[in-house]
Design a protein around this motif. Structure first.
Motif, PDB file in Angstrom:
ATOM      1  N   ARG A   1       0.753  -0.979   0.346  1.00  0.00           N
ATOM      2  CA  ARG A   1      -0.033   0.092  -0.063  1.00  0.00           C
ATOM      3  C   ARG A   1       0.541   1.499   0.032  1.00  0.00           C
ATOM      4  NH1 ARG A   1      -5.579   0.992   3.135  1.00  0.00           N
ATOM      5  NH2 ARG A   1      -5.726   3.249   2.776  1.00  0.00           N
ATOM      6  N   VAL A   2       2.010   1.214   1.058  1.00  0.00           N
ATOM      7  CA  VAL A   2       3.196   2.361   1.174  1.00  0.00           C
ATOM      8  C   VAL A   2       3.571   2.858  -0.237  1.00  0.00           C
ATOM      9  CG1 VAL A   2       5.256   3.199   1.591  1.00  0.00           C
ATOM     10  CG2 VAL A   2       3.289   2.471   3.417  1.00  0.00           C
ATOM     11  N   ASN A   3       3.806   1.492  -1.386  1.00  0.00           N
ATOM     12  CA  ASN A   3       4.590   1.768  -2.931  1.00  0.00           C
ATOM     13  C   ASN A   3       3.601   2.672  -3.717  1.00  0.00           C
ATOM     14  OD1 ASN A   3       6.872   0.329  -1.739  1.00  0.00           O
ATOM     15  ND2 ASN A   3       6.292  -1.583  -2.414  1.00  0.00           N
ATOM     16  N   TYR A   4       2.166   1.853  -3.246  1.00  0.00           N
ATOM     17  CA  TYR A   4       1.135   2.112  -4.233  1.00  0.00           C
ATOM     18  C   TYR A   4       1.034   3.538  -3.621  1.00  0.00           C
ATOM     19  CZ  TYR A   4      -3.895   2.319  -5.762  1.00  0.00           C
ATOM     20  OH  TYR A   4      -4.802   2.990  -6.471  1.00  0.00           O
ATOM     21  N   GLN A   5       0.707   4.035  -2.813  1.00  0.00           N
ATOM     22  CA  GLN A   5       0.366   5.003  -2.618  1.00  0.00           C
ATOM     23  C   GLN A   5       1.489   6.134  -3.093  1.00  0.00           C
ATOM     24  OE1 GLN A   5      -0.552   4.886   1.592  1.00  0.00           O
ATOM     25  NE2 GLN A   5      -2.884   5.802   0.460  1.00  0.00           N
ATOM     26  N   THR A   6       2.960   5.882  -2.727  1.00  0.00           N
ATOM     27  CA  THR A   6       4.229   6.700  -3.151  1.00  0.00           C
ATOM     28  C   THR A   6       3.755   6.913  -5.089  1.00  0.00           C
ATOM     29  OG1 THR A   6       5.590   5.950  -1.225  1.00  0.00           O
ATOM     30  CG2 THR A   6       7.017   6.839  -2.939  1.00  0.00           C
ATOM     31  N   MET A   7       3.473   5.639  -5.111  1.00  0.00           N
ATOM     32  CA  MET A   7       3.793   6.404  -6.752  1.00  0.00           C
ATOM     33  C   MET A   7       2.383   7.116  -7.228  1.00  0.00           C
ATOM     34  SD  MET A   7       1.830   3.502  -9.919  1.00  0.00           S
ATOM     35  CE  MET A   7       0.293   3.681  -8.869  1.00  0.00           C
ATOM     36  N   LEU A   8       1.467   7.302  -6.565  1.00  0.00           N
ATOM     37  CA  LEU A   8       0.220   8.276  -6.870  1.00  0.00           C
ATOM     38  C   LEU A   8       0.888   9.864  -6.320  1.00  0.00           C
ATOM     39  CD1 LEU A   8      -2.810   9.083  -7.367  1.00  0.00           C
ATOM     40  CD2 LEU A   8      -2.956   8.232  -4.142  1.00  0.00           C
ATOM     41  N   LEU A   9       1.542   9.629  -4.972  1.00  0.00           N
ATOM     42  CA  LEU A   9       2.673  11.080  -4.847  1.00  0.00           C
ATOM     43  C   LEU A   9       2.929  11.032  -5.458  1.00  0.00           C
ATOM     44  CD1 LEU A   9       3.993  11.589  -0.977  1.00  0.00           C
ATOM     45  CD2 LEU A   9       5.281  12.697  -3.199  1.00  0.00           C
ATOM     46  N   GLU A  10       4.087  10.424  -6.509  1.00  0.00           N
ATOM     47  CA  GLU A  10       4.588  11.184  -7.466  1.00  0.00           C
ATOM     48  C   GLU A  10       4.433  11.480  -8.664  1.00  0.00           C
ATOM     49  OE1 GLU A  10       8.312  11.454  -7.119  1.00  0.00           O
ATOM     50  OE2 GLU A  10       8.256  10.655  -5.017  1.00  0.00           O
ATOM     51  N   GLY A  11       3.207  10.905  -8.516  1.00  0.00           N
ATOM     52  CA  GLY A  11       2.181  10.556 -10.533  1.00  0.00           C
ATOM     53  C   GLY A  11       1.415  12.633  -9.807  1.00  0.00           C
ATOM     54  N   LEU A  12       1.108  12.567  -8.656  1.00  0.00           N
ATOM     55  CA  LEU A  12       0.294  14.275  -8.613  1.00  0.00           C
ATOM     56  C   LEU A  12       1.792  15.143  -8.222  1.00  0.00           C
ATOM     57  CD1 LEU A  12      -1.780  13.027  -5.942  1.00  0.00           C
ATOM     58  CD2 LEU A  12      -2.849  13.214  -7.448  1.00  0.00           C
ATOM     59  N   VAL A  13       2.848  14.946  -7.817  1.00  0.00           N
ATOM     60  CA  VAL A  13       3.550  15.998  -8.091  1.00  0.00           C
ATOM     61  C   VAL A  13       3.944  16.677  -9.207  1.00  0.00           C
ATOM     62  CG1 VAL A  13       6.149  17.018  -7.943  1.00  0.00           C
ATOM     63  CG2 VAL A  13       4.661  15.207  -5.900  1.00  0.00           C
ATOM     64  N   ALA A  14       4.280  15.400 -10.223  1.00  0.00           N
ATOM     65  CA  ALA A  14       4.973  15.544 -11.368  1.00  0.00           C
ATOM     66  C   ALA A  14       3.259  16.548 -12.069  1.00  0.00           C
ATOM     67  CB  ALA A  14       5.100  13.842 -11.837  1.00  0.00           C
ATOM     68  N   ILE A  15       2.174  15.921 -12.064  1.00  0.00           N
ATOM     69  CA  ILE A  15       1.368  17.174 -12.446  1.00  0.00           C
ATOM     70  C   ILE A  15       1.224  18.142 -12.086  1.00  0.00           C
ATOM     71  CG2 ILE A  15      -0.885  17.496 -12.030  1.00  0.00           C
ATOM     72  CD1 ILE A  15      -1.741  13.964 -12.128  1.00  0.00           C
ATOM     73  N   ALA A  16       1.587  19.084 -10.658  1.00  0.00           N
ATOM     74  CA  ALA A  16       1.625  19.593 -10.398  1.00  0.00           C
ATOM     75  C   ALA A  16       2.770  20.533 -10.748  1.00  0.00           C
ATOM     76  CB  ALA A  16       2.126  20.081  -8.727  1.00  0.00           C
ATOM     77  N   GLU A  17       3.813  20.034 -10.942  1.00  0.00           N
ATOM     78  CA  GLU A  17       5.056  20.779 -11.797  1.00  0.00           C
ATOM     79  C   GLU A  17       4.456  20.550 -13.038  1.00  0.00           C
ATOM     80  OE1 GLU A  17       8.323  17.702 -10.897  1.00  0.00           O
ATOM     81  OE2 GLU A  17       8.952  18.713  -9.075  1.00  0.00           O
ATOM     82  N   GLY A  18       3.848  19.912 -14.154  1.00  0.00           N
ATOM     83  CA  GLY A  18       3.150  20.511 -15.319  1.00  0.00           C
ATOM     84  C   GLY A  18       3.793  19.715 -16.374  1.00  0.00           C
ATOM     85  N   GLU A  19       4.401  18.881 -15.941  1.00  0.00           N
ATOM     86  CA  GLU A  19       4.821  17.186 -16.645  1.00  0.00           C
ATOM     87  C   GLU A  19       4.503  16.568 -17.624  1.00  0.00           C
ATOM     88  OE1 GLU A  19       7.713  14.101 -15.159  1.00  0.00           O
ATOM     89  OE2 GLU A  19       7.750  15.304 -13.422  1.00  0.00           O
ATOM     90  N   ASN A  20       5.351  16.502 -18.810  1.00  0.00           N
ATOM     91  CA  ASN A  20       4.467  16.301 -19.934  1.00  0.00           C
ATOM     92  C   ASN A  20       3.955  14.366 -19.384  1.00  0.00           C
ATOM     93  OD1 ASN A  20       4.297  13.986 -22.336  1.00  0.00           O
ATOM     94  ND2 ASN A  20       4.756  15.852 -23.304  1.00  0.00           N
ATOM     95  N   PRO A  21       2.869  14.585 -20.339  1.00  0.00           N
ATOM     96  CA  PRO A  21       1.519  12.952 -19.488  1.00  0.00           C
ATOM     97  C   PRO A  21       2.955  11.286 -20.093  1.00  0.00           C
ATOM     98  CG  PRO A  21       0.116  14.611 -20.349  1.00  0.00           C
ATOM     99  CD  PRO A  21       1.305  14.740 -20.416  1.00  0.00           C
ATOM    100  N   ARG A  22       3.301  11.669 -21.401  1.00  0.00           N
ATOM    101  CA  ARG A  22       4.079  10.576 -21.522  1.00  0.00           C
ATOM    102  C   ARG A  22       4.767  10.106 -20.375  1.00  0.00           C
ATOM    103  NH1 ARG A  22       3.987   7.835 -25.473  1.00  0.00           N
ATOM    104  NH2 ARG A  22       2.534   9.339 -27.222  1.00  0.00           N
TER     105      ARG A  22
END
Length: 247
Positions: free
Chosen positions: A214-235
């Motif tokens: 569950r921690v790994n899953y939520q860490t992945m989610l966290l990294e994804g949300l931070v990347a969206i906040a930084e405006g990274e390319n979806p790919r």
């Protein structure tokens, strides 16, 4: 439902009961009320002394995870994160507001709300990491309740065996009672060792593994949300998060 856990519990029961029958002791030899009281009630008492009430309640709350494993789908979550990244690029972060209101997972909902509020990526990371660390710590405390029971149970089994032998020593004048008395004394040892190694410790380790997943899953989610906040390319977000998916 985790069939593997059910099969393991069944095999453990078969090992003890079948072993008793194969050795010629029979099922009756495995039952002793005094031994059960000493080991089971004593182990529970020791666990209650060690754990705080909220931790013990949480341990009981997460116990069903051993059989009813929480469903985590990293691949589906990566796809959702990529979709959110595309949406935020088209409509801005405010476009995620409707999604945050519909989300049932508190961790996901909080992350989306932070995005909608325009939280800086570094601040967003700090807030979600704090939530993640606190949840992991509390979950692990719950799992360690069963680990502690696995430590105490064999010792209580030895205590039960010693108490049984004390009772036998009081009947040395009657040889007919020595054999059954000694056999009953060692039932407590069986209860202690078997419950620790076939139930308490495996349950604790299973819960720890589920918590880590569950921690790994939520860490992945966290990294994804931070990347969206930084405006990274979806790919790029998809490529970055694919490393969290266990093949």
């Amino acid at each position: 439902m985790d069939v593997l856990t059910l099969v393991g519990l069944l095999l453990g029961l078969v090992a003890v009961v079948g072993g008793s029958i194969a050795k010629g002791s029979g099922l009756g030899a495995l039952w002793n009320l005094a031994a059960f009281t000493i080991v089971v009630i004593g182990t529970l008492g020791a666990a209650l002394v060690q754990a705080r009430l909220p931790v013990f309640r949480h341990a009981l709350r997460i116990l069903p995870w051993v059989v009813l494993t929480p469903r985590l789908d990293p691949q589906a979550m990566v796809k959702r994160l990529v979709d959110w990244a595309h949406l935020s690029r088209r409509e801005g972060l405010l476009g995620l507001e409707a999604l945050s209101e519909q989300e049932t997972d508190p961790f996901v909902r909080k992350g989306l709300q932070l995005l909608v509020d325009g939280t800086e990526p570094q601040v967003l990371r700090q807030i979600l990491e704090s939530d993640l660390d606190n949840r992991e710590h509390f979950d692990l405390q719950g799992a360690r309740v069963f680990e502690s029971m696995g430590i105490y149970a064999p010792t209580l089994g030895i205590i039960g065996a010693v108490m049984g032998l004390m009772a036998v020593m009081q009947n040395l004048a009657d040889p007919s009672k020595l054999g059954p008395g000694i056999a009953a004394a060692f039932v407590a040892t069986i209860y202690g060792i078997a419950s620790a190694n076939l139930l308490f410790l495996p349950v604790s380790n299973k819960l720890k593994g589920l918590i880590q997943a569950r921690v790994n899953y939520q860490t992945m989610l966290l990294e994804g949300l931070v990347a969206i906040a930084e405006g990274e390319n979806p790919r790029n977000i998809e490529n970055k998060l694919s490393g969290f998916i266990q093949r």
